[in-house]
Design a protein around this motif. Structure first.
Motif, short mmCIF file in Angstrom:
data_model
loop_
_atom_site.label_atom_id
_atom_site.label_comp_id
_atom_site.label_asym_id
_atom_site.label_seq_id
_atom_site.Cartn_x
_atom_site.Cartn_y
_atom_site.Cartn_z
N ALA A 49 12.81 -41.95 -44.22
CA ALA A 49 14.09 -42.11 -43.55
C ALA A 49 14.46 -43.60 -43.63
CB ALA A 49 14.00 -41.63 -42.11
N LEU A 50 15.57 -43.99 -43.04
CA LEU A 50 16.00 -45.38 -43.15
C LEU A 50 15.88 -46.15 -41.84
CD1 LEU A 50 19.10 -45.08 -45.52
CD2 LEU A 50 16.76 -45.81 -46.07
N ALA A 51 15.30 -45.50 -40.82
CA ALA A 51 15.05 -46.24 -39.58
C ALA A 51 14.05 -47.36 -39.87
CB ALA A 51 14.50 -45.30 -38.51
N ARG A 52 14.02 -48.37 -39.03
CA ARG A 52 13.22 -49.58 -39.31
C ARG A 52 11.75 -49.25 -39.51
NH1 ARG A 52 17.44 -51.18 -36.22
NH2 ARG A 52 18.55 -53.07 -36.89
N GLN A 53 11.20 -48.37 -38.65
CA GLN A 53 9.77 -48.06 -38.77
C GLN A 53 9.47 -47.37 -40.10
OE1 GLN A 53 8.25 -44.84 -36.34
NE2 GLN A 53 10.31 -44.11 -35.84
N VAL A 68 12.40 -41.36 -52.26
CA VAL A 68 13.46 -40.41 -51.93
C VAL A 68 13.84 -40.59 -50.47
CG1 VAL A 68 14.01 -37.96 -51.65
CG2 VAL A 68 12.70 -38.73 -53.65
N GLY A 69 15.15 -40.74 -50.23
CA GLY A 69 15.63 -40.81 -48.86
C GLY A 69 15.75 -39.42 -48.27
N SER A 70 15.04 -39.17 -47.15
CA SER A 70 15.03 -37.82 -46.61
C SER A 70 14.58 -37.83 -45.15
CB SER A 70 14.07 -36.96 -47.43
OG SER A 70 13.91 -35.68 -46.89
N PRO A 71 15.20 -36.98 -44.32
CA PRO A 71 16.52 -36.40 -44.52
C PRO A 71 17.55 -37.39 -44.01
CG PRO A 71 15.53 -35.48 -42.55
CD PRO A 71 14.56 -36.50 -43.08
N LEU A 72 18.62 -37.61 -44.73
CA LEU A 72 19.63 -38.58 -44.32
C LEU A 72 20.87 -37.85 -43.82
CD1 LEU A 72 19.42 -41.40 -46.99
CD2 LEU A 72 18.09 -41.06 -44.91
N ALA A 73 21.32 -38.28 -42.66
CA ALA A 73 22.45 -37.62 -42.01
C ALA A 73 23.73 -37.81 -42.80
CB ALA A 73 22.63 -38.17 -40.59
N LEU A 90 26.74 -46.90 -41.19
CA LEU A 90 25.37 -47.24 -40.80
C LEU A 90 24.40 -46.99 -41.95
CD1 LEU A 90 23.31 -48.11 -38.71
CD2 LEU A 90 23.28 -45.76 -37.84
N ARG A 91 24.66 -45.94 -42.70
CA ARG A 91 23.77 -45.65 -43.83
C ARG A 91 23.81 -46.78 -44.86
NH1 ARG A 91 24.05 -40.24 -47.66
NH2 ARG A 91 23.35 -41.25 -49.58
N GLN A 93 20.42 -34.15 -44.54
CA GLN A 93 19.89 -33.51 -43.33
C GLN A 93 20.66 -32.23 -43.06
OE1 GLN A 93 20.72 -35.33 -39.48
NE2 GLN A 93 18.55 -35.18 -38.98
N HIS A 94 19.92 -31.21 -42.66
CA HIS A 94 20.56 -29.98 -42.21
C HIS A 94 19.84 -29.54 -40.94
CE1 HIS A 94 22.20 -26.00 -41.90
NE2 HIS A 94 22.89 -26.14 -43.03
N PRO A 95 20.53 -29.49 -39.80
CA PRO A 95 19.85 -29.21 -38.53
C PRO A 95 19.05 -27.92 -38.53
CG PRO A 95 22.12 -29.93 -38.16
CD PRO A 95 21.97 -29.73 -39.62
N ARG A 96 19.50 -26.91 -39.30
CA ARG A 96 18.80 -25.63 -39.29
C ARG A 96 17.39 -25.74 -39.86
NH1 ARG A 96 22.05 -21.11 -38.37
NH2 ARG A 96 20.44 -19.81 -39.34
N ALA A 97 17.16 -26.75 -40.75
CA ALA A 97 15.84 -26.90 -41.34
C ALA A 97 14.78 -27.23 -40.29
CB ALA A 97 15.86 -27.98 -42.42
N ALA A 98 15.21 -27.81 -39.17
CA ALA A 98 14.28 -28.09 -38.08
C ALA A 98 13.91 -26.83 -37.32
CB ALA A 98 14.88 -29.12 -37.12
N LEU A 99 14.68 -25.76 -37.51
CA LEU A 99 14.46 -24.52 -36.79
C LEU A 99 13.88 -23.42 -37.67
CD1 LEU A 99 17.87 -24.50 -34.89
CD2 LEU A 99 15.65 -25.21 -33.97
#
Length: 569
Positions: A155-159, A181-186, A192-193, A213-219
């Motif tokens: 992901a692209l967050a600092r951590q 690979v950037g994943s998952p990117l909103a 911001l991206r 990013q697709h929210p359903r993939a988390a479910l």
């Protein structure tokens, strides 16, 4: 056995869709014919094992038993055609106890053995490794021992950027080629991206691909099996096979080797890989002729039947297969013609080609005539279609009146086409004994193509039959120079030389007998006038001339010559 490509999928932190990507890319590659093995090496968090929902043994049990290649294959789970998963293990209490007591040194030795066993099993072209999450030395040792290449997910967050930069440095130190690979990117956070991508580049990270990013993939993991996530996995799959050294030229060489070994399933697998690497299929289309020419007796049917299953069903592919199979006289061409014409029903060239196939290969003359008429309706100004129809009416239907009218229309459309002029000349001789009309047509054709061996030979045939031997000899000499050894034309020319001008080709009879013994024929070629002329001029072997004429025309078996040639050598 071929050494597979080992690709590790690794990430500094969780939640980046790495396991879903391993699963998705594996399914994509397997669907395109590659043999794929997915290895769940994330032993502490075995997500791939849980996606497969297996309760069988896996990596941990195999290592504990110090198993061989066969033992490894027995622990793999088959997921459809070409896709296997080697799970982490049976996720019960024993698994966690064994994992807790597994020393780092023992794990390192197991990874070396695991790679050897996978290679020895010969069950995969590509091995995708779901590596352990995190930057631990244990995770790194597994990646180094097993992988040829690495795909880092971030992901692209600092951590994430900081952790991925550390993994990227370690891969570079180990000499492992790496893509990120950037994943998952909103989706929708463009401003911001852009900022976070710039920060990643400043840290040495260049994203080769972005998985949305697709929210359903988390479910539900199945959300990754369609839509934009699937599209990203397809693109990643293509990138991986290119990175692994699968390029079109090497694939085509491998196809040649597989054809030589008659390993047809392997041919299909490689064709599917070629379609992944080069979606346009241009190089593959150019290879179809080679495949046709090099497939052994009886091999054409299975290889082309399998290849069509491997390729997308679209008009250009159908046209390529129809043409290649038709040239080989393979009846499977019919299905490809029908599929093409179902998509492009008014394509004049393919209508005409299909008509020729139906008549020449299938013997379905009524249906062939209907398709010739459709071709002419689609493009009435094309001289080739009309000329082919004229040949059909003359040679198959024996309809002299319609054929003559059709030839005249053809010449009106293409008055400078030597091929059509020559065909009409042949017809005028055979159908109407019109020597004068045929001569005029031959002369027109030779004025356009003065070195055409067929025209020269056919005109010589007429001149010899008419008793004009001096003119015939001049044309025959030129035709012999233009002809290829052991061709049907050469066979006819040797006959003319033997019957009328032996001084032009002293070994005409041995050449002619060798060609006929090799199966060379000119079906339906009328030589009766030449036989009559040879008899009338007192040829010393007139009966042999007559027998040769019937064999050349495929009207008598080769054995009719035995009585004349027995004892000659």
């Amino acid at each position: 056995m071929q050494t597979p490509s080992f690709i590790a999928c690794w990430s500094a932190h969780g939640g980046v869709g790495r396991t879903l990507a391993v699963w998705g890319v594996g399914r994509v590659l397997a669907a395109r014919g590659l043999r794929v093995l997915l290895v769940d090496l994330d032993l502490e968090a075995p997500g791939l094992t849980r996606i497969v929902a297996t309760d069988g043994e896996g990596v941990v049990e195999w290592a504990a038993s110090r198993g061989d290649a066969q033992a490894l294959v027995e622990r793999c789970v088959a997921i459809g055609e070409g896709l296997r998963v080697l799970p982490a293990g049976r996720l019960g209490a024993d698994y966690w106890d064994r994992l807790d007591g597994w020393a780092a040194a023992e794990r390192g030795a197991a990874w070396d053995g695991l790679r050897r066993a996978i290679t020895g099993a010969d069950v995969a072209d590509v091995v995708l490794i779901d590596a352990p999450t995190g930057s631990s030395r244990a995770a790194e040792r597994g990646v180094r021992a097993l992988a040829d290449r690495v795909v880092l997910f971030t992901a692209l967050a600092r951590q994430h950027v900081a952790g991925t930069a550390e993994l990227l440095r370690r891969c570079e130190d180990a000499g492992l080629a790496t893509r990120v690979v950037g994943s998952p990117l909103a989706v929708g956070e463009d401003e911001l991206r852009a900022v976070r991508e710039a920060a990643a580049r400043a840290a040495g990270i260049e994203l080769s691909l972005v998985i949305p990013q697709h929210p359903r993939a988390a479910l539900d993991e199945r959300a990754s099996e369609r839509g934009p996530i699937l599209a990203a996995h397809v693109e990643l799959a293509r990138g991986m096979v290119l990175d692994a050294g699968f390029e079109v030229r090497s694939i085509l060489r491998a196809i040649e080797a597989a054809v030589a070994e008659e390993a047809w399933p392997r041919v299909v697998s490689l064709v599917r890989v070629a379609k992944v690497v080069e979606p346009s299929g241009e190089s593959l289309a150019a290879t179809l002729g080679w495949l046709r020419g090099h497939a052994g007796p009886g091999a054409g049917d299975p290889v082309f039947a399998l290849l069509v299953e491997a390729l997308p069903a679209d008009a250009p592919v159908h046209a390529s297969f129809a043409t290649a199979l038709h040239r080989a006289g393979n009846p499977l061409a019919r299905g490809f013609y029908e599929k093409f014409l179902a998509e492009v029903p008014e394509h004049a060239d393919m209508l005409g080609n299909f008509a020729a196939f139906l008549s020449d290969v299938g013997g379905e003359h009524d249906l062939a005539e209907a398709y010739y008429e459709r071709a002419l309706a689609a493009d009435g100004e094309d001289a080739d279609h009309r000329g082919n129809f004229a040949n059909f009416l003359a040679l198959i239907r024996g309809d002299r009146a319609r054929a003559d009218a059709c030839y005249r229309e053809t010449i009106a459309l293409a008055p400078e086409d030597a091929h059509h002029l020559g065909n009409y000349a042949n017809f005028r001789v055979g159908a109407f004994a019109d020597a004068a009309g045929a001569e005029a047509l031959y002369r027109r054709a030779l004025a356009i193509e003065p070195d055409d061996g067929n025209l020269l030979g056919n005109f010589a045939r007429l001149l010899f039959a008419e008793g004009r031997a001096t003119e015939g000899r001049e044309l025959l000499a030129r035709a012999l120079e233009a002809s290829e050894p052991e061709s049907a034309l050469r066979c006819e020319l040797c006959f003319y030389a033997f019957a009328h001008a032996p001084e032009l080709c002293p070994d005409a009879l041995p050449q002619l007998l060798a060609a006929l013994s090799a199966g060379v024929r000119s079906p339906g070629w009328d030589l009766t006038a030449n036989v009559a002329r040879a008899r009338g001029e007192g040829h010393p072997q007139a009966e042999l001339v007559a027998a040769l004429a019937t064999v050349i025309a495929d009207e008598a078996p080769l054995t009719v010559l035995d009585a004349f040639t027995r004892g000659s050598a």
